[in-house]
Enzyme design. Structure first.
Site, PDB file in Angstrom:
ATOM      1  N   ASP A  39      30.604  37.586  38.960  1.00 32.67           N
ATOM      2  CA  ASP A  39      31.327  36.361  39.282  1.00 32.67           C
ATOM      3  C   ASP A  39      30.712  35.780  40.554  1.00 32.67           C
ATOM      4  O   ASP A  39      29.792  36.355  41.140  1.00 32.67           O
ATOM      5  CB  ASP A  39      32.823  36.645  39.434  1.00 32.67           C
ATOM      6  CG  ASP A  39      33.116  37.615  40.564  1.00 32.67           C
ATOM      7  OD1 ASP A  39      32.196  37.950  41.341  1.00 32.67           O
ATOM      8  OD2 ASP A  39      34.265  38.052  40.679  1.00 32.67           O
TER       9      ASP A  39
ATOM     10  N   GLY B 148      32.235  35.182  43.390  1.00 34.19           N
ATOM     11  CA  GLY B 148      32.888  35.590  44.623  1.00 34.19           C
ATOM     12  C   GLY B 148      34.095  34.720  44.936  1.00 34.19           C
ATOM     13  O   GLY B 148      34.953  35.100  45.732  1.00 34.19           O
TER      14      GLY B 148
ATOM     15  N   GLN C  32      37.722  24.389  34.951  1.00 38.70           N
ATOM     16  CA  GLN C  32      39.015  24.606  35.610  1.00 38.70           C
ATOM     17  C   GLN C  32      39.959  23.474  35.187  1.00 38.70           C
ATOM     18  O   GLN C  32      39.730  22.869  34.148  1.00 38.70           O
ATOM     19  CB  GLN C  32      38.843  24.664  37.135  1.00 38.70           C
ATOM     20  CG  GLN C  32      38.151  25.936  37.641  1.00 38.70           C
ATOM     21  CD  GLN C  32      39.048  27.175  37.573  1.00 38.70           C
ATOM     22  OE1 GLN C  32      40.242  27.085  37.296  1.00 38.70           O
ATOM     23  NE2 GLN C  32      38.452  28.358  37.780  1.00 38.70           N
TER      24      GLN C  32
ATOM     25  N   ASP D 289      36.601  39.641  30.145  1.00 41.59           N
ATOM     26  CA  ASP D 289      36.626  40.752  31.097  1.00 41.59           C
ATOM     27  C   ASP D 289      38.036  40.854  31.622  1.00 41.59           C
ATOM     28  O   ASP D 289      38.770  39.859  31.656  1.00 41.59           O
ATOM     29  CB  ASP D 289      35.699  40.510  32.282  1.00 41.59           C
ATOM     30  CG  ASP D 289      36.335  39.605  33.319  1.00 41.59           C
ATOM     31  OD1 ASP D 289      36.380  38.380  33.078  1.00 41.59           O
ATOM     32  OD2 ASP D 289      36.832  40.107  34.348  1.00 41.59           O
TER      33      ASP D 289
ATOM     34  N   HIS E 122      39.429  56.318  27.894  1.00 46.89           N
ATOM     35  CA  HIS E 122      40.154  56.008  26.656  1.00 46.89           C
ATOM     36  C   HIS E 122      40.374  54.506  26.499  1.00 46.89           C
ATOM     37  O   HIS E 122      40.059  53.920  25.459  1.00 46.89           O
ATOM     38  CB  HIS E 122      41.504  56.723  26.585  1.00 46.89           C
ATOM     39  CG  HIS E 122      42.351  56.108  25.521  1.00 46.89           C
ATOM     40  ND1 HIS E 122      42.190  56.415  24.195  1.00 46.89           N
ATOM     41  CD2 HIS E 122      43.275  55.103  25.568  1.00 46.89           C
ATOM     42  CE1 HIS E 122      42.990  55.647  23.470  1.00 46.89           C
ATOM     43  NE2 HIS E 122      43.662  54.851  24.282  1.00 46.89           N
TER      44      HIS E 122
END
Lengths: 378, 378
Positions: free
Chosen positions: A94, A96, A196, A273, A342
């Site tokens: 990313d 930051g 955005q 993510d 897991h």
């Protein structure tokens, strides 16, 4: 030459897509989930486990964290982050910005960038659209992100609009700087602009159009999963993905639950993510095909069955629920290690399974069933 | 039928010995180091790593900890600790006495045993020489230990003498109970008495003679490495090992540094355990063939060489010193994982190397050189 993104198929009934993202270090099968390796380590997980057990194809690094520790000189002299952490598959960083807005103190925004104080030692720093490109050049990530302001939720319209103008202004500067600079380590790096606009339809449309006007190899959708209702998030993804060019990959930042990811996939998102699989693992929450387990619950105390009979990683059948519960209750480090492997394995399984069903043309019906299963508490 | 302990050779120049300890789960090559798995987990290390990377043959469990968490019912219903934690090699458990004296509150000693309050929730419990046998039957360890009082250092003579009488009294009761009871899971368990007597030669002699009068398959030396000078510890080991029968294995409890272990081996000790390799790993101290590394030191900041070129575990060449330093400084969980695997692998390498040199009849000269190397700070 291969295109950066090969779109293999689009699902007929949903907007889901399957593709291959040709990054410098790895051909990534999309849709994909990217484990978060904040400060150069996916918490509690060995790199070898990420490769062999979790089968991660790409991981994240956080520019803000890496910039502060170990610092750019250490990463640069190592020959980039891949070499520093010994990871030969893809890395996305990313810009930051997100951490500056969530962790740092004394932020001051301007057209030029943002100044802030480190959450570690209070030292003062400045991130600009240009220097976060330079920083990510030093990190050597396969995919770099533009500097943006991630607005909170709720956020009033006027602030969201003003913030969006700043994000677009920064993007212009950042993209120009990206095009003027070269990678440092002999392989190509991509640069993704970020949509955005908070929860406002017109701002999101305006942003998607602005972002799409840049000839980037991929685009991201930011500012979601920050507290707004899931339906609102899905609506915005729909609006944005109607505008973003379909031949380029779309990355939904910081999302989310297994259900969020499946919905995101069905809306045409290719990359995800989230810290959820690792953070929740450390608190004893396990995601499985059969549903969500809180391993701390007393009901697992004498359950000696494997953690997950259907699990894809070696921990799933090596350790029992009762043992993992004991480790969590006793605050043993091994608990986080087992649960993180897991959960990440489950997330990687989920997106690859989604991919199979997109390719097999039965994604929608599969999704309907699997969402029911994975969202229930067991 | 094989003897419990096969003594293969005794070194001519020292008292060092090489042997094989035939426990129920594992033939153990002695001298051996036993990683400490306090509460059913060697901290930060997967069982698979213990086997494949560290090559541990036997690990420790702490009865006090296991008794409190997960509790005996959970272990019993699992079929014993081996099955509960999925470890098919040997396990040794202490009696719980040491933790009662170091962790628990409101201790009251009597001829019958010791009452105490749990350090976790303040609940009241009693350990007796008999019930710690029963507890270790439930745990199912390959080697059980007698209940003893581990005296602190310094300890005045009168207290040490009184304490020793109690330890011997408890041993009588414990040994009788051991002989009257049977293992629960179909395999044999050994029971080791423990020599005490603080730093007093006559008490240690008296204790070694008392302990040796029991026809146990192995013996332990306790109450050392509790703050006394190393030379004093070595003197006591000498005295005790002159009395303990040479055909039986000797276990020096809670010891120690690599140098302590090499000295112990040369004095005829066969088995060691210590939290040092894992505890110090978590603080960034690495034991290597070339010496001791404090990985937090600034000198390693840009050192991209492997953690240990000569190391025997996969982490040694997968990760660099600079990366491990970064992880420790950034307080990342992976740091403890890497350093623990490294240090335990080193400890296991050290004792197996000692064994090779005992068998090759050059232990003394090898030890002289290796002690110099492993004790220096680099």
């Amino acid at each position: 030459m291969k295109p950066y993104f090969e779109l293999l198929t689009k699902d007929e009934k949903t907007k889901a897509r399957a593709g291959i993202l040709h990054t410098a270090h790895q051909d990534i099968q999309t849709p994909i989930f990217m484990p978060v390796g904040t400060v150069g380590s996916v918490k509690a997980v060995h790199q070898q486990e990420l490769k062999d057990d979790i089968k991660a194809q790409i991981i994240l690094g956080n520019t803000y964290h890496l910039y502060l520790r170990p610092g750019l000189e250490v990463i640069n002299k190592a020959g980039g982050l891949h070499k520093f952490i010994n990871w030969d598959r893809a890395i996305l960083t990313d810009s930051g910005g997100y951490q500056v807005f969530s962790l740092a103190a004394n932020r001051k925004l301007s057209d030029d960038g943002v100044t802030f104080k480190s959450h570690i030692d209070g030292s003062k720093h400045t991130f600009t659209p240009e220097n976060v490109v330079d920083t990510q050049r030093i990190i050597g990530s396969d995919i770099m992100m533009a500097l943006d302001e991630c607005t909170p939720y709720p956020c009033d319209y006027d602030y969201a609009k003003k913030s969006l103008d700043l994000t677009h202004h920064w993007l212009k500067k950042g993209f120009e700087h990206f095009e003027k600079t070269k990678p440092l380590y002999g392989y190509e790096q991509a640069y993704f602009p970020i949509v955005q606009g908070s929860v406002y339809k017109d701002l999101r449309e305006q942003s998607a159009e602005t972002i799409a006007s840049y000839n980037a190899v991929g685009y991201a959708i930011g500012g979601l999963s920050v507290g707004e209702p899931a339906e609102m998030m899905y609506d915005i993804i729909k609006i944005v993905n109607n505008i973003l060019p379909s031949e380029k990959p779309r990355y939904l930042m910081g999302v989310g639950t297994p259900e969020n990811i499946l919905e995101g996939i069905s809306l045409g998102v290719d990359m995800f993510d989230c810290v959820m699989p690792t953070r929740n693992a450390r608190n004893g929450m396990l995601f499985t095909q059969k549903g969500i387990i809180n391993i701390k619950n007393a009901k697992w105390k004498f359950d000696y069955s494997p953690i997950d009979e259907n699990g894809t990683s070696y921990v799933d059948n090596q350790y029992s629920k009762a043992y993992l519960r004991h480790l969590i209750v006793a605050n043993e480090r091994l608990a986080a290690q087992i649960a993180s492997i897991h959960n990440l394995s489950f997330y990687l399984w989920l997106v690859q399974e989604a991919r199979k069903h997109i390719l097999a043309d039965d994604f929608e019906s599969w999704k309907k069933e699997i969402v029911k299963q994975v969202t229930q508490r067991i």
